[in-house]
Design an enzyme around this catalytic site. Structure first.
Site, PDB file in Angstrom:
ATOM      1  N   ILE A  13     -12.140 -11.917 -28.865  1.00 26.07           N
ATOM      2  CA  ILE A  13     -12.729 -11.590 -30.167  1.00 26.07           C
ATOM      3  C   ILE A  13     -11.853 -12.078 -31.324  1.00 26.07           C
ATOM      4  O   ILE A  13     -12.342 -12.491 -32.373  1.00 26.07           O
ATOM      5  CB  ILE A  13     -12.927 -10.053 -30.285  1.00 26.07           C
ATOM      6  CG1 ILE A  13     -14.043  -9.595 -29.353  1.00 26.07           C
ATOM      7  CG2 ILE A  13     -13.232  -9.623 -31.722  1.00 26.07           C
ATOM      8  CD1 ILE A  13     -15.405 -10.074 -29.746  1.00 26.07           C
ATOM      9  N   LYS A  15      -8.735 -10.102 -31.683  1.00 25.93           N
ATOM     10  CA  LYS A  15      -8.028  -8.861 -32.028  1.00 25.93           C
ATOM     11  C   LYS A  15      -6.519  -9.048 -32.088  1.00 25.93           C
ATOM     12  O   LYS A  15      -5.845  -8.295 -32.795  1.00 25.93           O
ATOM     13  CB  LYS A  15      -8.399  -7.732 -31.066  1.00 25.93           C
ATOM     14  CG  LYS A  15      -8.009  -7.915 -29.629  1.00 25.93           C
ATOM     15  CD  LYS A  15      -8.468  -6.720 -28.803  1.00 25.93           C
ATOM     16  CE  LYS A  15      -8.071  -6.880 -27.344  1.00 25.93           C
ATOM     17  NZ  LYS A  15      -8.709  -8.070 -26.717  1.00 25.93           N
ATOM     18  N   LYS A  32       1.776  -3.901 -27.426  1.00 28.25           N
ATOM     19  CA  LYS A  32       0.674  -4.120 -26.489  1.00 28.25           C
ATOM     20  C   LYS A  32       1.131  -3.562 -25.150  1.00 28.25           C
ATOM     21  O   LYS A  32       1.973  -4.164 -24.476  1.00 28.25           O
ATOM     22  CB  LYS A  32       0.320  -5.602 -26.372  1.00 28.25           C
ATOM     23  CG  LYS A  32      -0.832  -5.826 -25.382  1.00 28.25           C
ATOM     24  CD  LYS A  32      -1.585  -7.108 -25.643  1.00 28.25           C
ATOM     25  CE  LYS A  32      -2.822  -7.186 -24.755  1.00 28.25           C
ATOM     26  NZ  LYS A  32      -3.723  -8.264 -25.127  1.00 28.25           N
ATOM     27  N   ASP A  43       0.493 -12.033 -25.849  1.00 24.80           N
ATOM     28  CA  ASP A  43       0.077 -11.691 -27.206  1.00 24.80           C
ATOM     29  C   ASP A  43       1.259 -11.222 -28.056  1.00 24.80           C
ATOM     30  O   ASP A  43       1.258 -11.399 -29.277  1.00 24.80           O
ATOM     31  CB  ASP A  43      -1.006 -10.610 -27.162  1.00 24.80           C
ATOM     32  CG  ASP A  43      -2.307 -11.140 -26.571  1.00 24.80           C
ATOM     33  OD1 ASP A  43      -2.540 -12.356 -26.634  1.00 24.80           O
ATOM     34  OD2 ASP A  43      -3.084 -10.332 -26.037  1.00 24.80           O
ATOM     35  N   GLU A  99      -2.289  -2.677 -29.562  1.00 24.10           N
ATOM     36  CA  GLU A  99      -3.399  -3.559 -29.183  1.00 24.10           C
ATOM     37  C   GLU A  99      -3.801  -3.325 -27.733  1.00 24.10           C
ATOM     38  O   GLU A  99      -2.970  -3.410 -26.828  1.00 24.10           O
ATOM     39  CB  GLU A  99      -3.016  -5.029 -29.374  1.00 24.10           C
ATOM     40  CG  GLU A  99      -4.169  -5.967 -29.036  1.00 24.10           C
ATOM     41  CD  GLU A  99      -3.798  -7.432 -29.103  1.00 24.10           C
ATOM     42  OE1 GLU A  99      -4.628  -8.260 -28.673  1.00 24.10           O
ATOM     43  OE2 GLU A  99      -2.678  -7.759 -29.550  1.00 24.10           O
ATOM     44  N   PRO A 183     -11.872 -14.213 -41.832  1.00 21.98           N
ATOM     45  CA  PRO A 183     -12.440 -15.525 -41.498  1.00 21.98           C
ATOM     46  C   PRO A 183     -11.585 -16.255 -40.475  1.00 21.98           C
ATOM     47  O   PRO A 183     -10.407 -15.944 -40.271  1.00 21.98           O
ATOM     48  CB  PRO A 183     -12.437 -16.254 -42.841  1.00 21.98           C
ATOM     49  CG  PRO A 183     -11.340 -15.612 -43.634  1.00 21.98           C
ATOM     50  CD  PRO A 183     -11.296 -14.177 -43.195  1.00 21.98           C
ATOM     51  N   LEU A 185      -9.286 -19.085 -39.402  1.00 23.63           N
ATOM     52  CA  LEU A 185      -8.300 -19.749 -40.247  1.00 23.63           C
ATOM     53  C   LEU A 185      -7.825 -21.045 -39.606  1.00 23.63           C
ATOM     54  O   LEU A 185      -7.469 -21.082 -38.434  1.00 23.63           O
ATOM     55  CB  LEU A 185      -7.104 -18.825 -40.478  1.00 23.63           C
ATOM     56  CG  LEU A 185      -7.410 -17.483 -41.148  1.00 23.63           C
ATOM     57  CD1 LEU A 185      -6.171 -16.606 -41.194  1.00 23.63           C
ATOM     58  CD2 LEU A 185      -7.960 -17.701 -42.545  1.00 23.63           C
TER      59      LEU A 185
END
Length: 204
Positions: A13, A15, A32, A43, A99, A183, A185
């Site tokens: 997604i 996230k 995380k 991540d 996360e 948005p 990027l």
């Protein structure tokens, strides 16, 4: 300690990028708890590169699994047993951004889903959702699942190109605050992310 848990309606997604922007905006610690797949990096490394946070605020995972798969499968392949005791929220000074891995119904073990971990923590959750086709169903199902387990939905954040109707109808039908739309990027870096986050996201 203020805790905000970031999850998504699906994997991929965005996230992690949102979590990096959120942690950077709050000057928070980032954690995380379960990372599945670390080739070439996880991540945690992405957030370290994008958030502008000092290394001391990027906390190590409770489980860092090599196999890129659902946590329950990655743990089985890697020969690791995931224990709820090791998934207690770390105690830090100031805000903590946590996360999740994948979506809400991703299994951590044979008897524990990611959403069950969120319910165990009893902390507010930010739901990240795509703007495009399919997001209404995925988002409303995710909101309903969170509420069914007594998890507070702090808000929904859209990620992607603008879609006025989806961005209007999901928070209306789901009765959740809309935090804005981040948005896509290009280029994506700490400066562009910080500017976009400040311009487009209203923090809860």
């Amino acid at each position: 300690m203020t805790v905000l848990v970031v999850t998504g309606t699906d994997t991929g997604i965005g996230k992690t990028v949102f979590s990096a922007g959120l942690a950077g905006a709050l000057g928070a610690h980032y954690w995380k708890p379960i990372q599945a797949g670390v080739d070439p990096e996880g991540d945690k490394e992405s957030v370290a590169a994008l958030s502008g946070l000092p290394a001391s605020r990027i906390l190590p995972e409770a489980y860092r699994l090599a196999t890129p798969a659902s946590p329950h499968l990655a743990a089985r392949i890697d020969g690791v047993e995931i224990s709820l005791d090791r998934l207690a929220l770390p105690q830090v000074d100031g805000p903590l951004v946590v996360e999740g891995a994948g979506g809400l119904m991703v299994p951590i073990s044979e008897s524990l889903l990611m959403i069950d971990l969120f319910a165990h923590w009893r902390q507010p959750v930010i739901l990240c959702a795509r703007t495009g086709l399919g997001t209404i169903n995925h988002s409303l199902l995710s909101i309903e699942a969170l509420r069914g387990r007594g998890v507070q939905v702090a808000g929904i954040a859209f990620i992607g190109d603008p879609h006025a109707e989806n961005e209007r109808i999901v928070p209306l039908l789901g009765d959740v605050p809309v935090l804005g739309r981040l948005p896509l990027l290009a280029p994506l870096g700490p400066e562009t992310l910080a500017r976009a986050f400040a311009a487009h996201i209203n923090l809860p």
